[in-house]
Design a protein around this motif. Structure first.
Motif, PDB file in Angstrom:
ATOM      1  N   GLY A   5      48.111 -32.068  27.325  1.00  0.00           N
ATOM      2  CA  GLY A   5      47.858 -33.053  28.727  1.00  0.00           C
ATOM      3  C   GLY A   5      46.800 -33.843  28.790  1.00  0.00           C
ATOM      4  O   GLY A   5      46.240 -33.920  27.673  1.00  0.00           O
ATOM      5  N   LYS A   6      46.383 -34.161  29.806  1.00  0.00           N
ATOM      6  CA  LYS A   6      45.160 -35.289  29.998  1.00  0.00           C
ATOM      7  C   LYS A   6      43.804 -34.628  29.696  1.00  0.00           C
ATOM      8  O   LYS A   6      43.718 -33.537  30.137  1.00  0.00           O
ATOM      9  CB  LYS A   6      45.127 -35.841  31.466  1.00  0.00           C
ATOM     10  CG  LYS A   6      44.152 -36.760  31.868  1.00  0.00           C
ATOM     11  CD  LYS A   6      44.313 -37.209  33.103  1.00  0.00           C
ATOM     12  CE  LYS A   6      43.092 -38.117  33.739  1.00  0.00           C
ATOM     13  NZ  LYS A   6      43.567 -38.958  35.049  1.00  0.00           N
ATOM     14  N   TRP A   7      43.160 -35.550  28.947  1.00  0.00           N
ATOM     15  CA  TRP A   7      41.730 -35.046  28.573  1.00  0.00           C
ATOM     16  C   TRP A   7      40.660 -35.680  29.442  1.00  0.00           C
ATOM     17  O   TRP A   7      39.981 -35.157  30.223  1.00  0.00           O
ATOM     18  CB  TRP A   7      41.559 -35.145  26.836  1.00  0.00           C
ATOM     19  CG  TRP A   7      40.379 -35.392  26.508  1.00  0.00           C
ATOM     20  CD1 TRP A   7      39.366 -36.410  26.166  1.00  0.00           C
ATOM     21  CD2 TRP A   7      39.216 -34.005  26.507  1.00  0.00           C
ATOM     22  NE1 TRP A   7      38.085 -35.920  25.902  1.00  0.00           N
ATOM     23  CE2 TRP A   7      38.158 -34.530  25.982  1.00  0.00           C
ATOM     24  CE3 TRP A   7      39.721 -32.664  26.608  1.00  0.00           C
ATOM     25  CZ2 TRP A   7      36.925 -33.587  25.618  1.00  0.00           C
ATOM     26  CZ3 TRP A   7      38.570 -31.803  26.543  1.00  0.00           C
ATOM     27  CH2 TRP A   7      37.133 -32.392  26.072  1.00  0.00           C
ATOM     28  N   HIS A   8      40.520 -37.134  29.079  1.00  0.00           N
ATOM     29  CA  HIS A   8      39.715 -37.970  30.053  1.00  0.00           C
ATOM     30  C   HIS A   8      38.296 -37.385  29.891  1.00  0.00           C
ATOM     31  O   HIS A   8      37.583 -37.586  31.313  1.00  0.00           O
ATOM     32  CB  HIS A   8      40.412 -38.113  31.588  1.00  0.00           C
ATOM     33  CG  HIS A   8      39.964 -39.265  32.207  1.00  0.00           C
ATOM     34  ND1 HIS A   8      40.548 -39.368  33.481  1.00  0.00           N
ATOM     35  CD2 HIS A   8      39.415 -40.450  31.597  1.00  0.00           C
ATOM     36  CE1 HIS A   8      39.845 -40.595  33.953  1.00  0.00           C
ATOM     37  NE2 HIS A   8      39.408 -41.399  32.752  1.00  0.00           N
ATOM     38  N   LEU A   9      37.833 -37.241  28.916  1.00  0.00           N
ATOM     39  CA  LEU A   9      36.360 -36.814  28.951  1.00  0.00           C
ATOM     40  C   LEU A   9      35.649 -37.278  27.694  1.00  0.00           C
ATOM     41  O   LEU A   9      34.859 -36.807  27.095  1.00  0.00           O
ATOM     42  CB  LEU A   9      36.247 -35.133  29.030  1.00  0.00           C
ATOM     43  CG  LEU A   9      36.779 -34.428  30.235  1.00  0.00           C
ATOM     44  CD1 LEU A   9      36.701 -33.062  29.970  1.00  0.00           C
ATOM     45  CD2 LEU A   9      35.613 -35.046  31.203  1.00  0.00           C
ATOM     46  N   GLY A  10      36.144 -38.454  27.365  1.00  0.00           N
ATOM     47  CA  GLY A  10      35.474 -39.258  26.109  1.00  0.00           C
ATOM     48  C   GLY A  10      36.341 -39.327  24.979  1.00  0.00           C
ATOM     49  O   GLY A  10      37.410 -38.421  24.828  1.00  0.00           O
ATOM     50  N   TYR A  11      36.245 -40.153  23.793  1.00  0.00           N
ATOM     51  CA  TYR A  11      37.111 -40.505  22.925  1.00  0.00           C
ATOM     52  C   TYR A  11      36.551 -40.132  21.470  1.00  0.00           C
ATOM     53  O   TYR A  11      35.325 -40.166  21.300  1.00  0.00           O
ATOM     54  CB  TYR A  11      37.486 -42.081  22.842  1.00  0.00           C
ATOM     55  CG  TYR A  11      38.161 -42.345  24.230  1.00  0.00           C
ATOM     56  CD1 TYR A  11      39.516 -42.461  24.320  1.00  0.00           C
ATOM     57  CD2 TYR A  11      37.479 -42.865  25.241  1.00  0.00           C
ATOM     58  CE1 TYR A  11      40.171 -43.197  25.335  1.00  0.00           C
ATOM     59  CE2 TYR A  11      38.074 -43.307  26.336  1.00  0.00           C
ATOM     60  CZ  TYR A  11      39.366 -43.524  26.665  1.00  0.00           C
ATOM     61  OH  TYR A  11      40.138 -43.941  27.427  1.00  0.00           O
ATOM     62  N   PRO A  12      37.332 -39.793  20.716  1.00  0.00           N
ATOM     63  CA  PRO A  12      36.849 -39.586  19.224  1.00  0.00           C
ATOM     64  C   PRO A  12      36.356 -40.791  18.622  1.00  0.00           C
ATOM     65  O   PRO A  12      36.427 -42.014  19.251  1.00  0.00           O
ATOM     66  CB  PRO A  12      38.107 -39.294  18.319  1.00  0.00           C
ATOM     67  CG  PRO A  12      39.241 -38.886  19.601  1.00  0.00           C
ATOM     68  CD  PRO A  12      38.693 -39.627  20.804  1.00  0.00           C
ATOM     69  N   PRO A  13      35.208 -40.873  17.778  1.00  0.00           N
ATOM     70  CA  PRO A  13      34.821 -39.695  17.035  1.00  0.00           C
ATOM     71  C   PRO A  13      33.884 -38.733  17.674  1.00  0.00           C
ATOM     72  O   PRO A  13      33.415 -37.810  17.014  1.00  0.00           O
ATOM     73  CB  PRO A  13      34.320 -40.399  15.899  1.00  0.00           C
ATOM     74  CG  PRO A  13      33.693 -41.599  16.289  1.00  0.00           C
ATOM     75  CD  PRO A  13      34.692 -42.061  17.501  1.00  0.00           C
ATOM     76  N   HIS A  14      33.329 -39.414  18.754  1.00  0.00           N
ATOM     77  CA  HIS A  14      32.384 -38.449  19.440  1.00  0.00           C
ATOM     78  C   HIS A  14      32.611 -37.375  20.313  1.00  0.00           C
ATOM     79  O   HIS A  14      31.897 -36.217  20.205  1.00  0.00           O
ATOM     80  CB  HIS A  14      31.257 -39.418  20.160  1.00  0.00           C
ATOM     81  CG  HIS A  14      30.823 -40.699  19.606  1.00  0.00           C
ATOM     82  ND1 HIS A  14      29.935 -40.337  18.365  1.00  0.00           N
ATOM     83  CD2 HIS A  14      30.966 -41.958  19.560  1.00  0.00           C
ATOM     84  CE1 HIS A  14      29.354 -41.558  18.077  1.00  0.00           C
ATOM     85  NE2 HIS A  14      30.225 -42.478  18.701  1.00  0.00           N
TER      86      HIS A  14
END
Length: 443
Positions: A114-123
């Motif tokens: 499900g939902k992450w919403h804590l920043g995107y790859p690659p970081h």
């Protein structure tokens, strides 16, 4: 105590009274959530439970870390939005201990569906913060059929790779969760038992307002998900019901494999509801520190520990449940990152065992701050201070600040003292406005 399997289910923008077991004013609500109502009837329901924030990603920082979200720069965004892509500051730092990473050290297998919403790859990303597996959207809200975010970008991930999959997103998440339980049960039989953490973070009933039957509508709103002209209460109810059905499939999977008794299943929402939600008797909603923005359902089911039919007025917030799971799983917090959450295990074992638990909030939006301490709540919005006795006035209509100036001063001082222990809100933190009633009492 045997380390339980843990299933942590989080709805998105669900109102306090949207479920039948939380007393929605419309009798039809009883048919919207039969699975969750049954979970509450066979477990424990919290009537004074809160989210760490009235908006998505800040609450999720607290959920993941079991700490006040204000300790991390990314959580100052209300919420994280598309401008964070490629920004190495706006996300959950991979080096920070998390609920899944600490449980993993204690022998758990871990997955986020499900939902992450804590920043995107690659970081940033779930696989960098303690999860073995990940399936879901990285951003805040996506279309239920095209799986595109509000920018029009496709946003469905398998691990750290984007991959298209047809289907209604709520059902895709439910089926993936069931598949994970099936695979963990099979692995236990072949390799020996090991507990698992399954984080099941639905996007329902977050906008866009689409049921299983609304695939044609998805094409119309593809590039305008944050639309004010869409949705209605009937669609909203169906979206909750689709999620509830999926939770029923998850519970059936646990029973099918003989795992139900020793599994802790927790359900909540990341914040209060939006415009179609039922928050009665509370006022306000998402983006507000009035009760409707932060008071949320909390249901726990764990037959080995929790007696059926329990209700408690214990005050708690999101990070307390993460702390509870860490303790229940036999994991040890990292001393360099002391937890702010307080374990609720004593309440789960004996609901009559309640304890004092002051709860603090702050928001960049409208300069909001709040403190709930026992029966009393201190609130500031737009520079105005309010004092409410919540059991006597859950709708926060009777401002007692003028009648009890001493109590107001004490609570304001307590909030200030707590705030001194937190980093200041960065001047460049952004606010992405959600739907709010802005129904504040007059001073």
């Amino acid at each position: 105590m045997q380390a339980p399997n843990i299933v942590f289910i989080v709805a998105d923008d669900l109102g306090f009274a949207d479920l039948g077991c939380y007393g929605g004013r419309d009798a039809r609500f009883g048919r919207v959530s039969p699975q969750l109502d049954a979970m509450a009837a066979n477990g424990i329901r919290f009537t004074q439970g809160y989210s760490n924030s009235p908006v998505c990603s800040p609450t999720r920082f607290a959920l993941m870390t079991a700490r006040y979200q204000y300790r991390l720069r990314g959580a100052a965004e209300e919420p994280i939005n598309s401008r964070s892509r490629g920004n190495p500051l706006l996300g959950l730092p991979p080096e920070h201990p998390t609920l899944p990473s600490l449980l993993k050290q204690a022998g758990y297998r871990t997955a986020l569906v499900g939902k992450w919403h804590l920043g995107y790859p690659p970081h940033f990303g779930p696989l960098r913060s303690g999860y073995d597996e990940y399936f879901g959207p990285m951003s805040g809200g996506v279309d239920y059929f095209t799986h595109c975010s509000s920018t029009g970008q496709h946003d469905l991930w398998f691990g750290e790779e984007e991959k298209a999959e047809e289907g209604y997103l709520t059902d895709l998440l439910s089926h993936r969760a069931v598949d994970y339980i099936d695979r963990m049960a099979a692995r236990n039989r072949s390799e020996g038992p090991a507990p698992f953490l399954l984080s099941l973070h639905y996007t329902a009933p977050h906008w866009p307002w689409e049921t299983r039957d609304d695939e044609a509508l998805a094409q119309e709103v593809k590039n305008n998900l944050f639309h004010l002209h869409g949705g209605n209460i009937h669609t909203y109810h169906r979206m909750i019901h689709h999620m509830d059905e999926g939770i029923g499939w998850v519970m059936q999977a646990l029973r099918r494999h003989g795992l139900e008794r020793d599994s802790l299943v927790v359900f909540t929402s990341d914040n209060g509801g939006e415009r179609f939600s039922d928050n009665w008797p509370l006022v306000g909603g998402k983006m507000d520190l009035t009760e409707g923005g932060i008071r949320v359902p909390w249901i726990a089911h764990w037959p080995a520990v929790i007696a059926p039919g329990q209700v408690t007025a214990q005050q708690c917030m999101t990070m307390d449940w993460s702390t509870t799971m860490i303790e229940a799983g036999g994991a040890q917090p990292d001393p360099a990152y002391p937890l702010d959450g307080v374990s609720l295990l004593p309440v789960l074992r004996e609901p009559r065992h309640t304890f004092a638990r002051p709860l603090h909030w702050r928001m960049n939006h409208r300069g909001q701050r709040a403190l709930r301490d026992g029966d009393w709540k201190y609130l500031r919005v737009d520079g105005h201070d309010y004092l409410f006795n919540i059991p006597a006035d859950e709708r926060e209509r009777a401002n007692l600040a003028g009648r009890e100036p001493g109590r107001l001063a004490d609570l304001r001082d307590a909030w200030e003292q707590w705030n001194e222990t937190m980093p200041p809100i960065p001047e460049d933190a952004s606010i992405s406005l959600g739907y709010s009633t802005k129904d504040m009492p007059q001073r």
